[in-house]
Scaffold this motif. Structure first.
Motif, PDB file in Angstrom:
ATOM      1  N   THR A 130       0.822  -1.215   0.000  1.00 24.16           N
ATOM      2  CA  THR A 130       0.000   0.000   0.000  1.00 24.16           C
ATOM      3  C   THR A 130       0.852   1.258   0.000  1.00 24.16           C
ATOM      4  OG1 THR A 130      -0.154   0.048   2.410  1.00 24.16           O
ATOM      5  CG2 THR A 130      -1.882  -1.145   1.222  1.00 24.16           C
ATOM      6  N   HIS A 186       1.139   3.550  -3.681  1.00 21.43           N
ATOM      7  CA  HIS A 186       0.186   4.583  -4.069  1.00 21.43           C
ATOM      8  C   HIS A 186      -0.550   5.202  -2.876  1.00 21.43           C
ATOM      9  CE1 HIS A 186       0.846   3.518  -8.219  1.00 21.43           C
ATOM     10  NE2 HIS A 186       0.589   2.254  -7.934  1.00 21.43           N
ATOM     11  N   HIS A 187      -0.153   4.808  -1.655  1.00 22.98           N
ATOM     12  CA  HIS A 187      -0.806   5.274  -0.426  1.00 22.98           C
ATOM     13  C   HIS A 187      -2.316   5.025  -0.491  1.00 22.98           C
ATOM     14  CE1 HIS A 187       2.637   8.213   0.755  1.00 22.98           C
ATOM     15  NE2 HIS A 187       3.062   6.994   0.502  1.00 22.98           N
ATOM     16  N   ASP A 188      -2.671   3.805  -0.879  1.00 28.58           N
ATOM     17  CA  ASP A 188      -4.077   3.433  -1.000  1.00 28.58           C
ATOM     18  C   ASP A 188      -4.400   2.259  -0.081  1.00 28.58           C
ATOM     19  OD1 ASP A 188      -2.626   1.475  -2.266  1.00 28.58           O
ATOM     20  OD2 ASP A 188      -3.828   1.435  -4.078  1.00 28.58           O
ATOM     21  N   ASP A 189      -5.643   1.818  -0.133  1.00 28.37           N
ATOM     22  CA  ASP A 189      -6.086   0.621   0.585  1.00 28.37           C
ATOM     23  C   ASP A 189      -5.798   0.675   2.083  1.00 28.37           C
ATOM     24  OD1 ASP A 189      -7.407  -1.796   0.623  1.00 28.37           O
ATOM     25  OD2 ASP A 189      -5.585  -2.972   0.291  1.00 28.37           O
ATOM     26  N   TYR A 235      -3.794   2.852   3.749  1.00 27.75           N
ATOM     27  CA  TYR A 235      -2.437   3.254   4.136  1.00 27.75           C
ATOM     28  C   TYR A 235      -2.428   4.247   5.295  1.00 27.75           C
ATOM     29  CZ  TYR A 235       2.153   5.472   3.823  1.00 27.75           C
ATOM     30  OH  TYR A 235       3.375   5.999   4.115  1.00 27.75           O
TER      31      TYR A 235
END
Length: 170
Positions: free
Chosen positions: A31, A34-37, A39
């Motif tokens: 994560t 993309h600093h997603d899900d 993070y």
């Protein structure tokens, strides 16, 4: 789809993305790319968890110190234990902090294992302070991942066309 080992199955028509894959970080997986899900939530949890671990560790050390006082082992032994934990914690903090910027040498890591175990509070503090800014190790992994992607792009765009059809200058 993936098989029982967790590796992607490319035989069923699904294709894995070409190029290098990011290395997962502890508690963050991939994560950090993309600093997603989740993070941000993981960063908050890692920061809070490491701070709680520091507090619990200091409480354990306090109980150990009180045990030395109850045993009446003397001021020299008590002072020696306090200095040992302080020095080992400082060295462990520095070693852990440097490990976020560059890959540690495995031989040196093995030789410092005992010191790092004694100075566990310093390692936890380094993890706490690094997690305030980023996922611990994210900067190093991002640099390595970007370098690998650039090398892959250079390798894949280097050749174009069929080399046997090139005209030879004689």
């Amino acid at each position: 789809m993936s098989d029982e080992n967790g590796t992607p199955d490319t035989s069923a028509g699904s294709t894995a993305p070409a190029g290098p894959r990011p290395e997962p970080l502890r508690f963050f997986g991939t994560t950090w790319v993309h600093h997603d899900d989740g993070y941000p939530a993981r960063r908050v949890a890692a920061t809070a968890g490491s701070l709680v671990a520091v507090a619990v560790s200091c409480l354990m050390l306090r109980f150990a110190y009180q045990g030395l006082q109850i045993a009446e082992s003397g001021t020299f032994v008590s002072l020696l234990v306090v200095v040992m934990f302080a020095v080992c914690s400082a060295l462990a903090f520095r070693h852990t902090w440097d490990g976020f910027a560059k890959r540690p040498d495995p031989e040196r890591q093995a030789s410092l294992r005992g010191l790092l175990a004694i100075g566990f509070v310093g390692s936890l503090l380094a993890y706490f302070f690094r997690s305030l800014a980023e996922a611990p190790g994210e900067k190093l992994h991002r640099q390595e991942y970007e370098r690998a992607r650039e090398q892959f792009a250079r390798r894949s765009t280097r050749r174009s066309g069929n080399p046997s059809k090139k005209r030879r200058h004689t």
